[in-house]
Design a protein around this motif. Structure first.
Motif, PDB file in Angstrom:
ATOM      1  N   ALA A   1       0.829  -1.190   0.000  1.00 31.14           N
ATOM      2  CA  ALA A   1       0.000   0.000   0.000  1.00 31.14           C
ATOM      3  C   ALA A   1       0.872   1.251   0.000  1.00 31.14           C
ATOM      4  O   ALA A   1       0.539   2.246  -0.642  1.00 31.14           O
ATOM      5  CB  ALA A   1      -0.927  -0.013   1.206  1.00 31.14           C
ATOM      6  N   ALA A   2       1.988   1.207   0.704  1.00 27.16           N
ATOM      7  CA  ALA A   2       2.873   2.369   0.757  1.00 27.16           C
ATOM      8  C   ALA A   2       3.507   2.643  -0.604  1.00 27.16           C
ATOM      9  O   ALA A   2       3.651   3.812  -0.995  1.00 27.16           O
ATOM     10  CB  ALA A   2       3.952   2.152   1.809  1.00 27.16           C
ATOM     11  N   VAL A   3       3.860   1.604  -1.341  1.00 25.03           N
ATOM     12  CA  VAL A   3       4.467   1.793  -2.659  1.00 25.03           C
ATOM     13  C   VAL A   3       3.459   2.404  -3.629  1.00 25.03           C
ATOM     14  O   VAL A   3       3.789   3.313  -4.393  1.00 25.03           O
ATOM     15  CB  VAL A   3       5.006   0.450  -3.207  1.00 25.03           C
ATOM     16  CG1 VAL A   3       5.465   0.582  -4.643  1.00 25.03           C
ATOM     17  CG2 VAL A   3       6.133  -0.055  -2.329  1.00 25.03           C
ATOM     18  N   ILE A   4       2.229   1.932  -3.586  1.00 22.43           N
ATOM     19  CA  ILE A   4       1.188   2.474  -4.456  1.00 22.43           C
ATOM     20  C   ILE A   4       0.933   3.944  -4.113  1.00 22.43           C
ATOM     21  O   ILE A   4       0.794   4.783  -5.000  1.00 22.43           O
ATOM     22  CB  ILE A   4      -0.107   1.645  -4.344  1.00 22.43           C
ATOM     23  CG1 ILE A   4       0.138   0.246  -4.917  1.00 22.43           C
ATOM     24  CG2 ILE A   4      -1.255   2.314  -5.085  1.00 22.43           C
ATOM     25  CD1 ILE A   4      -1.003  -0.717  -4.679  1.00 22.43           C
ATOM     26  N   THR A   5       0.880   4.266  -2.833  1.00 26.92           N
ATOM     27  CA  THR A   5       0.675   5.653  -2.413  1.00 26.92           C
ATOM     28  C   THR A   5       1.845   6.528  -2.856  1.00 26.92           C
ATOM     29  O   THR A   5       1.641   7.653  -3.339  1.00 26.92           O
ATOM     30  CB  THR A   5       0.514   5.725  -0.888  1.00 26.92           C
ATOM     31  OG1 THR A   5      -0.574   4.881  -0.501  1.00 26.92           O
ATOM     32  CG2 THR A   5       0.245   7.133  -0.429  1.00 26.92           C
TER      33      THR A   5
ATOM     34  N   ALA B   1      -1.011  -0.288 -10.234  1.00 27.29           N
ATOM     35  CA  ALA B   1      -1.663  -0.576  -8.954  1.00 27.29           C
ATOM     36  C   ALA B   1      -2.138  -2.026  -8.913  1.00 27.29           C
ATOM     37  O   ALA B   1      -1.998  -2.709  -7.892  1.00 27.29           O
ATOM     38  CB  ALA B   1      -2.835   0.375  -8.730  1.00 27.29           C
ATOM     39  N   GLY B   2      -2.677  -2.520 -10.016  1.00 24.08           N
ATOM     40  CA  GLY B   2      -3.112  -3.913 -10.075  1.00 24.08           C
ATOM     41  C   GLY B   2      -1.956  -4.887  -9.923  1.00 24.08           C
ATOM     42  O   GLY B   2      -2.052  -5.878  -9.193  1.00 24.08           O
ATOM     43  N   LEU B   3      -0.850  -4.598 -10.614  1.00 24.13           N
ATOM     44  CA  LEU B   3       0.319  -5.473 -10.503  1.00 24.13           C
ATOM     45  C   LEU B   3       0.900  -5.468  -9.098  1.00 24.13           C
ATOM     46  O   LEU B   3       1.239  -6.527  -8.553  1.00 24.13           O
ATOM     47  CB  LEU B   3       1.384  -5.054 -11.506  1.00 24.13           C
ATOM     48  CG  LEU B   3       1.103  -5.363 -12.966  1.00 24.13           C
ATOM     49  CD1 LEU B   3       2.166  -4.727 -13.857  1.00 24.13           C
ATOM     50  CD2 LEU B   3       1.039  -6.850 -13.191  1.00 24.13           C
ATOM     51  N   LEU B   4       1.014  -4.292  -8.509  1.00 19.91           N
ATOM     52  CA  LEU B   4       1.550  -4.213  -7.153  1.00 19.91           C
ATOM     53  C   LEU B   4       0.635  -4.882  -6.147  1.00 19.91           C
ATOM     54  O   LEU B   4       1.112  -5.536  -5.200  1.00 19.91           O
ATOM     55  CB  LEU B   4       1.802  -2.761  -6.763  1.00 19.91           C
ATOM     56  CG  LEU B   4       2.964  -2.082  -7.495  1.00 19.91           C
ATOM     57  CD1 LEU B   4       2.989  -0.596  -7.196  1.00 19.91           C
ATOM     58  CD2 LEU B   4       4.279  -2.725  -7.126  1.00 19.91           C
ATOM     59  N   THR B   5      -0.664  -4.766  -6.335  1.00 24.24           N
ATOM     60  CA  THR B   5      -1.603  -5.447  -5.446  1.00 24.24           C
ATOM     61  C   THR B   5      -1.494  -6.954  -5.610  1.00 24.24           C
ATOM     62  O   THR B   5      -1.507  -7.690  -4.617  1.00 24.24           O
ATOM     63  CB  THR B   5      -3.050  -4.984  -5.736  1.00 24.24           C
ATOM     64  OG1 THR B   5      -3.122  -3.579  -5.560  1.00 24.24           O
ATOM     65  CG2 THR B   5      -4.041  -5.662  -4.816  1.00 24.24           C
ATOM     66  N   ALA B   6      -1.343  -7.435  -6.835  1.00 19.02           N
ATOM     67  CA  ALA B   6      -1.192  -8.878  -7.064  1.00 19.02           C
ATOM     68  C   ALA B   6       0.072  -9.397  -6.430  1.00 19.02           C
ATOM     69  O   ALA B   6       0.074 -10.478  -5.816  1.00 19.02           O
ATOM     70  CB  ALA B   6      -1.202  -9.168  -8.576  1.00 19.02           C
ATOM     71  N   VAL B   7       1.166  -8.643  -6.529  1.00 20.32           N
ATOM     72  CA  VAL B   7       2.420  -9.052  -5.906  1.00 20.32           C
ATOM     73  C   VAL B   7       2.265  -9.083  -4.394  1.00 20.32           C
ATOM     74  O   VAL B   7       2.720 -10.003  -3.732  1.00 20.32           O
ATOM     75  CB  VAL B   7       3.570  -8.116  -6.329  1.00 20.32           C
ATOM     76  CG1 VAL B   7       4.794  -8.324  -5.483  1.00 20.32           C
ATOM     77  CG2 VAL B   7       3.891  -8.314  -7.794  1.00 20.32           C
ATOM     78  N   GLN B   8       1.604  -8.079  -3.858  1.00 21.31           N
ATOM     79  CA  GLN B   8       1.411  -7.997  -2.418  1.00 21.31           C
ATOM     80  C   GLN B   8       0.548  -9.148  -1.912  1.00 21.31           C
ATOM     81  O   GLN B   8       0.812  -9.722  -0.855  1.00 21.31           O
ATOM     82  CB  GLN B   8       0.772  -6.663  -2.046  1.00 21.31           C
ATOM     83  CG  GLN B   8       0.571  -6.459  -0.568  1.00 21.31           C
ATOM     84  CD  GLN B   8      -0.118  -5.132  -0.269  1.00 21.31           C
ATOM     85  OE1 GLN B   8      -0.647  -4.480  -1.146  1.00 21.31           O
ATOM     86  NE2 GLN B   8      -0.104  -4.749   0.984  1.00 21.31           N
TER      87      GLN B   8
END
Length: 74
Positions: free
Chosen positions: A1-5, A62-69
């Protein structure tokens, strides 16, 4: 969440990019400054197209980072 923000904050800093990097075509132009420039010139169609590209990139990232997370969760 911090990376996306952080990514959202970086991409929304139009003023800082204008002051530090300028807006030299082929050298320092980025999507945010190009959108600003075309809006000021009255070229709203081009500005909206570039804005759509920027929003699309943000959604994909955001979708890719959420999937990784979420991939580490069972």
């Amino acid at each position: 969440a911090a990376v996306i923000t952080a990514l959202g904050g970086i991409l929304s800093e139009v003023g800082a990019v204008q002051m530090v990097g300028g807006n030299i075509e082929g050298e320092t132009r980025v999507l945010t400054t190009a959108i600003l420039m075309y809006t000021q010139m009255g070229e709203f169609e081009i500005a909206l197209g570039l804005a759509a590209v920027l929003i699309g990139l943000m959604l994909v990232l955001a979708g890719l980072l959420t999937a990784v997370q979420q991939s580490g969760r069972a």
